[in-house]
Design an enzyme around this catalytic site. Structure first.
Site, PDB file in Angstrom:
ATOM      1  N   ARG A   1       0.819  -1.206   0.000  1.00 24.92           N
ATOM      2  CA  ARG A   1       0.000   0.000   0.000  1.00 24.92           C
ATOM      3  C   ARG A   1       0.856   1.259   0.000  1.00 24.92           C
ATOM      4  O   ARG A   1       0.447   2.304  -0.495  1.00 24.92           O
ATOM      5  CB  ARG A   1      -0.891   0.006   1.243  1.00 24.92           C
ATOM      6  CG  ARG A   1      -1.624   1.328   1.423  1.00 24.92           C
ATOM      7  CD  ARG A   1      -2.586   1.294   2.572  1.00 24.92           C
ATOM      8  NE  ARG A   1      -3.274   2.577   2.691  1.00 24.92           N
ATOM      9  CZ  ARG A   1      -4.375   2.774   3.373  1.00 24.92           C
ATOM     10  NH1 ARG A   1      -4.920   1.767   4.002  1.00 24.92           N
ATOM     11  NH2 ARG A   1      -4.929   3.957   3.442  1.00 24.92           N
ATOM     12  N   SER A   2       2.043   1.197   0.548  1.00 22.84           N
ATOM     13  CA  SER A   2       2.846   2.371   0.844  1.00 22.84           C
ATOM     14  C   SER A   2       3.835   2.728  -0.259  1.00 22.84           C
ATOM     15  O   SER A   2       4.734   1.938  -0.571  1.00 22.84           O
ATOM     16  CB  SER A   2       3.632   2.128   2.138  1.00 22.84           C
ATOM     17  OG  SER A   2       4.627   3.104   2.306  1.00 22.84           O
ATOM     18  N   PRO A   3       3.739   3.945  -0.817  1.00 21.57           N
ATOM     19  CA  PRO A   3       4.743   4.359  -1.805  1.00 21.57           C
ATOM     20  C   PRO A   3       6.113   4.521  -1.179  1.00 21.57           C
ATOM     21  O   PRO A   3       7.141   4.346  -1.844  1.00 21.57           O
ATOM     22  CB  PRO A   3       4.201   5.694  -2.333  1.00 21.57           C
ATOM     23  CG  PRO A   3       3.332   6.208  -1.233  1.00 21.57           C
ATOM     24  CD  PRO A   3       2.735   4.996  -0.590  1.00 21.57           C
TER      25      PRO A   3
ATOM     26  N   CYS B   1       4.342   5.637   5.894  1.00 20.34           N
ATOM     27  CA  CYS B   1       2.884   5.627   5.884  1.00 20.34           C
ATOM     28  C   CYS B   1       2.408   4.215   6.105  1.00 20.34           C
ATOM     29  O   CYS B   1       3.186   3.295   6.290  1.00 20.34           O
ATOM     30  CB  CYS B   1       2.327   6.192   4.566  1.00 20.34           C
ATOM     31  SG  CYS B   1       2.657   5.205   3.123  1.00 20.34           S
TER      32      CYS B   1
END
Length: 237
Positions: free
Chosen positions: A15-17, A236
């Site tokens: 999910r996290s860039p 994040c």
């Protein structure tokens, strides 16, 4: 009390860039650390996994992410990616289901192709705008890196894999992980891509000191959706 792994441990999320960028930086600059580390998946569990997690005595840290934080991340990630010569394509998630990709990672890791799967799924999501919540997509990505596509596609239907996933979620709980990327070596912890250099320094010196790392700075209150992010230090949920 959180455990203190002897090997470096890195928590990541598709999910996290920032997880994508951290994996890129380590793969291009410190492949030795990539190979040496334990790569642990971090994802928001669906209702089934959350029930199993609760029954096992664990919990997943949720906190709302604000619209302001989400908008900040758009610009921040674009800037960081451009600095690395990368172009980011923002995925349009309608109803993300993180078990599809993260439980497939459990399958890939068991087949000795975990790192190749992480790399392929990161690129699929952040550079190719592919839906990694779609089972068929995940199966095709798995096949590309030598993982049994059927096992990857149907990982969430396999109760053994679900159980492995719960153990991974319990690690998140026990290690007090609240966002990604999250780096650990012995008793020292580092959150966010902004702390990657500090983590590498500790790994490089053998992490002889057991003193805990100072907490990451929090500069912006953490999108209206459920999220695990508590702030921003290049990390994040």
């Amino acid at each position: 009390m959180a455990r203190a792994p002897r090997r470096p441990r890195i928590y990541f999320s598709f999910r996290s860039p920032y997880s994508w960028l951290a994996f890129h930086d380590l793969s291009t600059g410190r492949p030795d650390v990539v190979d040496a580390a334990e790569w642990r998946p971090f994802w928001e569990p669906d209702a089934h996994s959350e029930k199993l997690l609760t029954e096992a005595g664990g919990r997943f840290p949720y906190t709302p992410m604000s619209r302001e934080k989400h908008l900040y991340m758009l610009g921040d990630v674009r800037r960081l990616a451009a600095h690395r010569g990368l172009a980011v394509t923002w995925p349009q998630d309608v109803a993300p289901w993180w078990e599809a990709s993260h439980l497939a990672y459990v399958v890939a890791a068991a087949q000795g192709r975990g790192l190749a799967f992480i790399d392929r799924v990161h690129r699929a999501r952040w550079q190719e705008n592919l839906d990694i919540s779609d089972r068929g997509t995940v199966g095709r990505l798995a096949a590309e890196v030598g993982v049994d596509p059927g096992a990857a596609e149907h990982a969430a239907d396999d109760e053994h894999i679900r159980a492995e996933g719960v153990r991974a979620l319990l690690d998140i709980h026990r290690d007090d992980v609240f966002g990604v990327p999250f780096f650990m070596h012995r008793r020292q912890k580092f959150w966010g891509i902004d702390r990657l250099a500090d983590f590498l320094a500790v790994v490089g010196e053998g992490a002889e000191s057991d003193a805990p790392a100072p907490p990451p700075s929090v500069s912006i209150a953490a999108h209206d959706a459920r999220s695990s992010d508590l702030g921003h230090a290049g990390g994040c949920g």
